[in-house]
Design a protein around this motif. Sequence first.
Motif, short mmCIF file in Angstrom:
data_model
loop_
_atom_site.label_atom_id
_atom_site.label_comp_id
_atom_site.label_asym_id
_atom_site.label_seq_id
_atom_site.Cartn_x
_atom_site.Cartn_y
_atom_site.Cartn_z
N VAL A 161 77.14 84.43 55.97
CA VAL A 161 76.16 85.40 55.46
C VAL A 161 74.79 84.71 55.45
O VAL A 161 74.68 83.56 55.03
CB VAL A 161 76.50 85.83 54.01
N ALA A 162 73.75 85.42 55.89
CA ALA A 162 72.39 84.90 55.82
C ALA A 162 71.55 85.84 54.98
O ALA A 162 71.63 87.06 55.12
CB ALA A 162 71.78 84.78 57.22
N ALA A 163 70.76 85.27 54.08
CA ALA A 163 69.83 86.02 53.25
C ALA A 163 68.41 85.57 53.62
O ALA A 163 68.13 84.37 53.66
CB ALA A 163 70.10 85.78 51.77
N VAL A 164 67.55 86.54 53.88
CA VAL A 164 66.17 86.26 54.30
C VAL A 164 65.22 86.67 53.18
O VAL A 164 65.31 87.78 52.67
CB VAL A 164 65.85 87.01 55.61
N TYR A 165 64.31 85.74 52.83
CA TYR A 165 63.41 85.95 51.69
C TYR A 165 61.95 85.95 52.14
O TYR A 165 61.58 85.24 53.10
CB TYR A 165 63.63 84.84 50.65
N ALA A 166 61.15 86.71 51.42
CA ALA A 166 59.71 86.78 51.70
C ALA A 166 59.04 85.46 51.33
O ALA A 166 59.43 84.80 50.36
CB ALA A 166 59.07 87.91 50.90
N ALA A 167 58.03 85.07 52.09
CA ALA A 167 57.27 83.86 51.79
C ALA A 167 56.59 83.99 50.43
O ALA A 167 56.44 83.01 49.70
CB ALA A 167 56.24 83.59 52.88
N SER A 168 56.23 85.20 50.05
CA SER A 168 55.54 85.43 48.78
C SER A 168 56.50 85.42 47.58
O SER A 168 56.05 85.30 46.44
CB SER A 168 54.81 86.77 48.81
N ASP A 169 57.81 85.52 47.83
CA ASP A 169 58.80 85.52 46.75
C ASP A 169 60.09 84.86 47.26
O ASP A 169 61.13 85.52 47.39
CB ASP A 169 59.07 86.96 46.30
N PRO A 170 60.06 83.55 47.54
CA PRO A 170 61.19 82.90 48.20
C PRO A 170 62.47 82.83 47.38
O PRO A 170 63.53 82.53 47.94
CB PRO A 170 60.65 81.50 48.51
N TYR A 171 62.40 83.08 46.07
CA TYR A 171 63.60 83.04 45.23
C TYR A 171 63.89 84.38 44.58
O TYR A 171 64.72 84.47 43.69
CB TYR A 171 63.48 81.93 44.17
N GLY A 172 63.24 85.42 45.05
CA GLY A 172 63.47 86.77 44.53
C GLY A 172 64.62 87.44 45.23
O GLY A 172 65.58 86.80 45.67
N GLU A 173 64.52 88.74 45.36
CA GLU A 173 65.54 89.52 46.07
C GLU A 173 65.37 89.29 47.58
O GLU A 173 64.24 89.22 48.08
CB GLU A 173 65.38 91.01 45.78
N PRO A 174 66.48 89.18 48.32
CA PRO A 174 66.33 89.03 49.77
C PRO A 174 65.71 90.28 50.39
O PRO A 174 65.95 91.40 49.94
CB PRO A 174 67.76 88.83 50.26
N VAL A 175 64.91 90.06 51.41
CA VAL A 175 64.34 91.16 52.19
C VAL A 175 65.47 91.88 52.92
O VAL A 175 65.50 93.10 52.98
CB VAL A 175 63.27 90.64 53.17
#
Length: 182
Positions: free
Chosen positions: A32-46
């Motif tokens: 499984v891969a989770a992709v995160y926003a640069a502005s919120d790297p530990y928030g909800e995955p994009v």
Amino acid sequence: MSAIRKSLAKVEIALRWDPSPAGTPANDLDIVAAVYAASDPYGEPVYLVHFGSRAPDGTITLTRDSRTGQGFGFDEVMTLELDRLAPELGRVVVGVVIQDAGSEAAGAGRKTFAGVAGTGLRIREGYTDLATGDFGEVARATAATVAEFVRDDEGGWSLDARPQGFDADPQEFARVMGAVRG
């Protein structure tokens, strides 16, 4: 497993395991891969990429999937084209989770990596192995993150391949896999 390397472009995560013994439920491990926003790297995955899905822009794909571990060599393979990810995406966390719906109902508890024989993981760019190993470091876990890719200020990607174990089912793992690494 541990590796750090800058300016990664196209990376392959490959997973292998032995089939379960005859007469027992199949071992089904999933990348499984989770992709995160640069502005919120530990928030909800994009977005998440797993069996039956791919990145909306085609940069992350599961090119081989196995539900039993039967096959030659690596049974499940995911390709990440980090150099093609949109600039607003700054972090990708890759994990492995054991699909094990039946054992809890039988009272046996969830299967851990210790209960799956012949596990192996390879992270590679081209023909260069960036990290290899098995799940011995997280043997008591039901899921584990195996790679964290982070984009730097110049746009290059680096890899942290220290495994981190979780006691989580697939749905819970998808929610917690991007937490700050311990």
